[in-house]
Design an enzyme around this catalytic site. Structure first.
Site, short mmCIF file in Angstrom:
data_model
loop_
_atom_site.label_atom_id
_atom_site.label_comp_id
_atom_site.label_asym_id
_atom_site.label_seq_id
_atom_site.Cartn_x
_atom_site.Cartn_y
_atom_site.Cartn_z
N LYS A 24 20.43 50.22 -2.22
CA LYS A 24 20.40 50.35 -3.69
C LYS A 24 21.28 49.31 -4.34
O LYS A 24 22.28 48.85 -3.75
CB LYS A 24 20.80 51.76 -4.15
CG LYS A 24 22.27 52.15 -3.94
CD LYS A 24 23.21 51.74 -5.05
CE LYS A 24 24.66 51.86 -4.65
NZ LYS A 24 25.61 50.99 -5.28
N LEU A 110 27.78 46.92 6.06
CA LEU A 110 28.78 47.98 5.88
C LEU A 110 29.66 47.64 4.69
O LEU A 110 30.02 46.47 4.51
CB LEU A 110 29.70 48.02 7.11
CG LEU A 110 29.35 48.91 8.30
CD1 LEU A 110 27.96 48.64 8.80
CD2 LEU A 110 30.36 48.73 9.41
N ALA A 111 30.03 48.65 3.93
CA ALA A 111 30.98 48.48 2.81
C ALA A 111 30.58 47.29 1.94
O ALA A 111 31.42 46.49 1.53
CB ALA A 111 32.42 48.31 3.33
N GLY A 112 29.29 47.18 1.65
CA GLY A 112 28.79 46.02 0.93
C GLY A 112 28.44 46.28 -0.53
O GLY A 112 28.02 45.38 -1.24
N GLY A 113 28.58 47.54 -0.97
CA GLY A 113 28.18 47.87 -2.34
C GLY A 113 26.69 48.11 -2.47
O GLY A 113 26.14 48.14 -3.57
N ALA A 115 25.25 50.78 -0.63
CA ALA A 115 25.10 52.18 -0.20
C ALA A 115 24.42 52.31 1.16
O ALA A 115 23.65 53.23 1.39
CB ALA A 115 24.33 52.98 -1.26
N GLY A 116 24.75 51.41 2.07
CA GLY A 116 24.13 51.45 3.41
C GLY A 116 24.40 52.74 4.16
O GLY A 116 23.48 53.35 4.71
N GLY A 117 25.64 53.18 4.19
CA GLY A 117 25.97 54.42 4.89
C GLY A 117 25.28 55.61 4.25
O GLY A 117 24.78 56.51 4.95
N ALA A 119 22.47 55.45 2.65
CA ALA A 119 21.06 55.31 2.99
C ALA A 119 20.78 55.92 4.36
O ALA A 119 19.79 56.64 4.55
CB ALA A 119 20.68 53.83 2.98
N ASP A 151 25.88 58.73 -3.69
CA ASP A 151 24.66 57.91 -3.77
C ASP A 151 23.51 58.47 -2.93
O ASP A 151 22.40 57.93 -2.97
CB ASP A 151 24.93 56.49 -3.24
CG ASP A 151 25.92 55.71 -4.09
OD1 ASP A 151 26.02 56.00 -5.30
OD2 ASP A 151 26.59 54.83 -3.54
O1 C5P Z 1 30.76 59.85 -2.96
P1 C5P Z 1 31.23 58.83 -2.00
O2 C5P Z 1 31.81 59.43 -0.74
O3 C5P Z 1 30.21 57.78 -1.67
O4 C5P Z 1 32.41 58.06 -2.72
C1 C5P Z 1 33.30 57.22 -2.02
C2 C5P Z 1 34.54 57.01 -2.85
O5 C5P Z 1 34.23 56.23 -4.01
C3 C5P Z 1 35.17 58.26 -3.39
O6 C5P Z 1 36.06 58.83 -2.46
C4 C5P Z 1 35.90 57.78 -4.63
O7 C5P Z 1 37.13 57.16 -4.28
C5 C5P Z 1 34.97 56.69 -5.14
N1 C5P Z 1 34.06 57.19 -6.17
C6 C5P Z 1 34.55 57.46 -7.43
N2 C5P Z 1 33.70 57.93 -8.39
C7 C5P Z 1 32.38 58.09 -8.13
C8 C5P Z 1 31.87 57.79 -6.86
C9 C5P Z 1 32.73 57.33 -5.89
O8 C5P Z 1 35.75 57.32 -7.69
N3 C5P Z 1 31.58 58.52 -9.10
#
Ligand code: C5P
Length: 313
Positions: A24, A110-113, A115-117, A119, A151
């Protein structure tokens, strides 16, 4: 949110179940203040693009995960992996034993922005819902997904959708059918999502962050117009300044895209992947060539969107 895709969840298969799931990007990522639970209130427009991971699920006596592709040797394959967490969450909800052999083919960094994990977790839910014959369907899977990550519900549906709450509440955007051309530029290494959100909070506290994005109305109207130049004007990402603050080289990558004539250049989600909107695929190929030549990116790929969410086949 039903998309009529639930038919492919109906039968218990005899062979392996293979699910492809897209990455995404966020066409609009408006970030509000941190909430008491640490998450930030979001107003975002998700968009699924044609860059895919794949999960294959086979019957097994225990729950195991193997992988190939990006992140081998880097990504833990134990209970901390979102794939295993998704499998356990589905088994607990459906009250079935968590038994399967899962294999992940990873192309989304990984950790690319991108949302691979998330997905991979969405793909796991769809694959095991079929393998185990639990047939919960997408809306029930989305409820489980929301407990696992912000995500993940979107990646079950794909397309273009509005995300609110911490991103987990999704509703489809009824845009006219269109095919947008994107160039995706991968960076070396990843960026930690919590760190990028934290950096935005810091920049805002110090008065150094750009003004927060307004509503996504302009973006939604641009999507309806089907003109990439109009869409380009409406794209925005509140996390971009924070990602650039942590990784200043991203500003150079974005500048290369601008100079090469991209209609818009922006950081994807929390970065460090950058995406560029092109008029069409031929124009995208020109922008991609300039980015490759710059030597600033680990890799460059053409993609298009919107595409379906996690689905069998
Ligand atoms: O929900 P997810 O585990 O993917 O989020 C990873 C981290 O990103 C969260 O622990 C939080 O630090 C940050 N996050 C946030 N606000 C969001 C989504 C993610 O601060 N709406």
């Amino acid at each position: 949110m039903g998309d009529g895709d639930d038919d492919d969840l109906a039968a218990v298969p005899s062979g392996p179940v293979r699910v492809r799931v897209p990455a995404k990007i966020n066409l609009h990522l408006g970030v509000g203040p941190a909430r008491p639970d640490g998450y930030h209130e979001l107003h975002t427009v998700y968009h699924a693009i044609s860059l895919y991971d794949e999960i294959t699920a086979r019957p097994g006596d225990t729950l195991t995960l193997t992988m190939q592709g990006l992140g081998v040797g880097e990504l833990a394959l134990d209970d901390s992996n979102l794939v295993i967490r998704a499998a356990n969450a589905l088994a607990a909800t459906a009250k079935v034993p968590a038994q399967a052999r899962l294999h992940l083919r990873k192309q989304i960094p990984l950790a690319g922005g991108l949302a691979g994990g998330s997905a991979d977790a969405a793909a796991t839910l769809v694959a095991l819902d079929t393998l185990w014959g639990t047939n919960l369907g997408r809306d029930e899977l989305a409820r489980i997904a929301a407990t696992l990550g912000s995500d993940i519900p979107f990646l079950l549906y794909g397309g273009t959708a509005l995300g609110t709450g911490r991103g987990e509440a999704v509703s489809p955007v009824l845009a006219r059918a269109n095919r947008w051309s994107w160039v995706v530029a991968f960076a070396d290494g990843g960026l930690s999502t919590p760190k990028v959100y934290g950096e935005l909070d810091r920049l805002r506290a110090e008065g150094r962050a750009p003004a927060p994005l307004g509503s996504s109305d302009e973006l939604l109207s641009a999507l309806r117009q089907r003109d990439p130049a109009v869409l380009a004007e409406a794209l925005g990402n509140d996390l971009q300044a924070a990602a650039i603050s942590l990784r200043p080289q991203l500003a150079e990558t974005l500048a290369v895209g601008d100079k090469a004539g991209a209609l818009a250049s922006l950081v994807s989600g929390s970065g460090p992947t950058c995406v560029f909107l092109a008029r069409d695929d031929a124009h995208g190929a020109d922008v991609a060539a300039a980015l490759t030549e710059s030597g600033l990116c680990r890799g460059v790929q053409l993609a298009h969107g919107p595409v379906h969410g996690a689905r069998i086949g």
